[in-house]
Motif scaffolding. Structure first.
Motif, PDB file in Angstrom:
ATOM      1  N   LYS A   6     -33.915 -22.485  73.481  1.00 14.13           N
ATOM      2  CA  LYS A   6     -33.648 -21.112  73.433  1.00 14.13           C
ATOM      3  C   LYS A   6     -34.284 -20.345  74.237  1.00 14.13           C
ATOM      4  CE  LYS A   6     -35.500 -21.175  69.378  1.00 14.13           C
ATOM      5  NZ  LYS A   6     -35.503 -22.525  69.035  1.00 14.13           N
ATOM      6  N   ASN A   7     -35.494 -20.744  74.814  1.00 11.15           N
ATOM      7  CA  ASN A   7     -36.364 -19.870  75.765  1.00 11.15           C
ATOM      8  C   ASN A   7     -37.162 -20.637  76.525  1.00 11.15           C
ATOM      9  OD1 ASN A   7     -38.357 -20.826  73.894  1.00 11.15           O
ATOM     10  ND2 ASN A   7     -37.976 -18.869  72.370  1.00 11.15           N
ATOM     11  N   LYS A   8     -38.307 -20.166  77.348  1.00 13.35           N
ATOM     12  CA  LYS A   8     -38.964 -20.764  78.104  1.00 13.35           C
ATOM     13  C   LYS A   8     -39.998 -21.670  77.322  1.00 13.35           C
ATOM     14  CE  LYS A   8     -41.817 -20.198  82.278  1.00 13.35           C
ATOM     15  NZ  LYS A   8     -42.392 -19.406  83.435  1.00 13.35           N
ATOM     16  N   ASP A  52     -36.120 -22.776  83.695  1.00  6.26           N
ATOM     17  CA  ASP A  52     -36.055 -21.736  83.312  1.00  6.26           C
ATOM     18  C   ASP A  52     -34.793 -20.752  84.166  1.00  6.26           C
ATOM     19  OD1 ASP A  52     -36.768 -19.752  81.473  1.00  6.26           O
ATOM     20  OD2 ASP A  52     -38.192 -18.616  82.538  1.00  6.26           O
ATOM     21  N   PHE A  56     -31.532 -19.848  82.142  1.00  4.87           N
ATOM     22  CA  PHE A  56     -31.712 -18.529  81.933  1.00  4.87           C
ATOM     23  C   PHE A  56     -31.737 -17.641  83.128  1.00  4.87           C
ATOM     24  CE2 PHE A  56     -33.964 -20.851  78.449  1.00  4.87           C
ATOM     25  CZ  PHE A  56     -33.045 -20.843  77.459  1.00  4.87           C
TER      26      PHE A  56
END
Ligand code: HEM
Length: 123
Positions: A6-8, A52, A56
């Motif tokens: 979902k994220n870093k 990342d 993203f």
């Protein structure tokens, strides 16, 4: 139950788990520990930013992977087996920890970059 990347923070978990495997791996481990003698404190944050950015689109990565791997190949010849094994380990690490669209994407991207890199570095 597994969740998606979902994220870093999730990328950090993934990258840490991957290089833990890599360090003690009998096929490619020596390239990191003995040939390149990687400084992990420096290398891991670079890899967090690399992935990342891929997933993203953060624009944070400023390295030169092709050059780095060409230099590595000059120190100790890289072969197709190394790249295939790297990709296998990456996919396994992703599958052990995550599932979902981003998890699928990060496996496909790794596979594509690995093929491209292999062609540029060892052919
Ligand atoms: C044969 C397989 C591979 C080996 C043995 C390998 C090994 C290494 C080593 C030793 C470094 C240098 C670390 C240092 O700075 O001292 C490095 C950097 C890096 N590798 Fe790999 N690698 C492989 C495949 C891949 C693949 C397939 C990817 C991407 C999908 C990748 C992405 C990177 C990136 C982004 C860096 C940082 C480049 C930079 O600092 O500019 N590597 N790799």
């Amino acid at each position: 139950m597994k969740t998606d990347i979902k994220n870093k923070d999730d990328i950090i978990v993934l990258v840490d788990a991957f290089y833990l495997k890599v360090k003690s791996d009998s096929t490619i481990g020596y390239l990191f520990t003995e040939v390149a003698m990687v400084n992990w404190q420096k290398h891991l944050p670079i890899m967090y930013d690399f992935w990342d950015n891929i997933l993203f689109h953060t624009g944070n990565f400023e390295g030169n992977p092709m050059l780095k791997h060409r230099m590595l190949d000059q120190k100790s010849r890289l072969a197709e087996t190394h790249f295939k094994h790297w990709t296998k380990l990456w996919k396994k690490t992703v599958d052990d920890l995550f599932e979902g669209e981003n998890a699928d994407e990060i496996k496909v991207r790794a596979e594509n970059i690995s093929k491209l890199m292999m062609n540029k570095v060892i052919s």
